[in-house]
Design an enzyme around this catalytic site. Structure first.
Site, mmCIF file in Angstrom:
data_model
loop_
_atom_site.group_PDB
_atom_site.id
_atom_site.type_symbol
_atom_site.label_atom_id
_atom_site.label_comp_id
_atom_site.label_asym_id
_atom_site.label_seq_id
_atom_site.Cartn_x
_atom_site.Cartn_y
_atom_site.Cartn_z
ATOM 1 N N ASP A 99 35.808 45.233 40.826
ATOM 2 C CA ASP A 99 34.572 44.917 41.539
ATOM 3 C C ASP A 99 34.200 46.096 42.447
ATOM 4 O O ASP A 99 33.546 47.032 42.013
ATOM 5 C CB ASP A 99 34.796 43.619 42.313
ATOM 6 N N LYS A 128 32.852 44.480 36.813
ATOM 7 C CA LYS A 128 31.763 43.906 37.613
ATOM 8 C C LYS A 128 31.082 45.051 38.352
ATOM 9 O O LYS A 128 31.547 45.484 39.392
ATOM 10 C CB LYS A 128 32.399 42.925 38.613
ATOM 11 N N ASP A 157 40.250 33.166 40.805
ATOM 12 C CA ASP A 157 40.389 31.971 41.635
ATOM 13 C C ASP A 157 39.354 31.880 42.751
ATOM 14 O O ASP A 157 38.770 32.879 43.178
ATOM 15 C CB ASP A 157 41.767 31.963 42.300
ATOM 16 N N ARG A 163 42.617 29.266 38.412
ATOM 17 C CA ARG A 163 43.252 30.315 37.598
ATOM 18 C C ARG A 163 43.652 29.802 36.222
ATOM 19 O O ARG A 163 43.740 30.556 35.251
ATOM 20 C CB ARG A 163 44.512 30.853 38.291
HETATM 21 P P1 IMP Z 1 38.018 45.029 44.018
HETATM 22 O O1 IMP Z 1 39.140 45.623 44.845
HETATM 23 O O2 IMP Z 1 36.825 44.701 44.877
HETATM 24 O O3 IMP Z 1 37.645 45.889 42.836
HETATM 25 O O4 IMP Z 1 38.457 43.631 43.524
HETATM 26 C C1 IMP Z 1 39.428 43.480 42.604
HETATM 27 C C2 IMP Z 1 40.099 42.128 42.691
HETATM 28 O O5 IMP Z 1 39.372 41.151 43.434
HETATM 29 C C3 IMP Z 1 40.199 41.576 41.306
HETATM 30 O O6 IMP Z 1 41.357 42.054 40.674
HETATM 31 C C4 IMP Z 1 40.214 40.082 41.531
HETATM 32 O O7 IMP Z 1 41.530 39.643 41.736
HETATM 33 C C5 IMP Z 1 39.383 39.899 42.776
HETATM 34 N N1 IMP Z 1 38.011 39.528 42.403
HETATM 35 C C6 IMP Z 1 36.958 40.347 42.197
HETATM 36 N N2 IMP Z 1 35.845 39.658 41.850
HETATM 37 C C7 IMP Z 1 36.221 38.361 41.806
HETATM 38 C C8 IMP Z 1 35.513 37.137 41.492
HETATM 39 O O8 IMP Z 1 34.323 37.114 41.153
HETATM 40 N N3 IMP Z 1 36.235 35.982 41.567
HETATM 41 C C9 IMP Z 1 37.553 35.950 41.924
HETATM 42 N N4 IMP Z 1 38.249 37.069 42.229
HETATM 43 C C10 IMP Z 1 37.594 38.270 42.161
#
Ligand code: IMP
Ligand code: MG
Length: 187
Positions: A99, A128, A157, A163
């Site tokens: 994300d 994402k 989750d 999950r």
């Molecule tokens: P980032 O560090 O923002 O890239 O987020 C990565 C982690 O956040 C992912 O591996 C997920 O575990 C969690 N995450 C990101 N988007 C979502 C979502 O839409 N729903 C639930 N968990 C998310």
């Protein structure tokens, strides 16, 4: 109403396709590559993906956390380290969603500095892209989601719920309120 993002069938097709790409990438490795699942969200994808990888691989798991409820806190903690010595091996890092990119950045730099692997490839079930904060290179993206949506199911989750669901979807307010009620009632 829930909005379906990926059905179980679509997930299976993604796993088969990515496993093939991984096989092509690792087929000439001298040392056995290590597939590393990112706990907890990446585990569902990891377990389905590795069933279709035909080359010999080792597996390990790492756990970090940065998310609370529906958003990233931006502060990342290591909760569980690797158990194998992965020095000089090719790594395939497997996560559910990328994300903001902060988890990706943390994991890549932590693993490369501490363990000196040969190289690190990254795969995620869902790329994402809408709220990306830093540039990331995803070697094997599964599904690309352009809109900023909160997802649940198949490892993803809301406050640890969802999950176990076999597909990925956008929950509605009623479902989220339901989990909040369960938690508020200490159940
Ligand atoms: P980032 O560090 O923002 O890239 O987020 C990565 C982690 O956040 C992912 O591996 C997920 O575990 C969690 N995450 C990101 N988007 C979502 C979502 O839409 N729903 C639930 N968990 C998310
Ligand atoms: Mg995750």
């Amino acid at each position: 109403m829930q909005e379906l993002i990926l059905s179980n069938r679509q997930i299976e097709d993604i796993c088969k396709k990515i496993a093939k790409e991984i096989d092509l990438t690792i087929q000439d490795e001298k040392k056995t590559p290590v597939v590393i699942g990112v706990l907890k969200g990446g585990v569902n994808y990891m377990l389905d993906l590795i069933k279709y990888i035909e080359s010999p691989i080792l597996t390990d798991y790492i756990q970090i956390s940065s998310w609370e409820g529906m958003q990233s806190t931006g502060i990342i903690h290591l909760k569980k380290d690797l158990t194998l010595d992965i020095e000089d091996r090719t790594i395939i890092l497997v996560d559910d969603v990328i994300d903001s990119g902060y988890s990706y950045q943390y994991l890549k730099s932590f693993i490369s500095q501490k363990y000196k692997p040969k190289n690190i490839y990254v795969t995620c079930l869902i790329d994402k892209q809408a709220e990306r904060k830093i540039e990331v290179k995803i070697d094997f993206p599964g599904y690309i989601l352009k809109e900023p949506k909160f997802l649940m199911g198949y490892g993803l989750d809301y406050k640890e719920y969802g999950r176990n669901i076999g597909y990925v979807y956008v929950p509605d307010k009623e479902e989220i309120d339901g989990y909040d009620d369960i938690i508020a009632n200490g159940k």
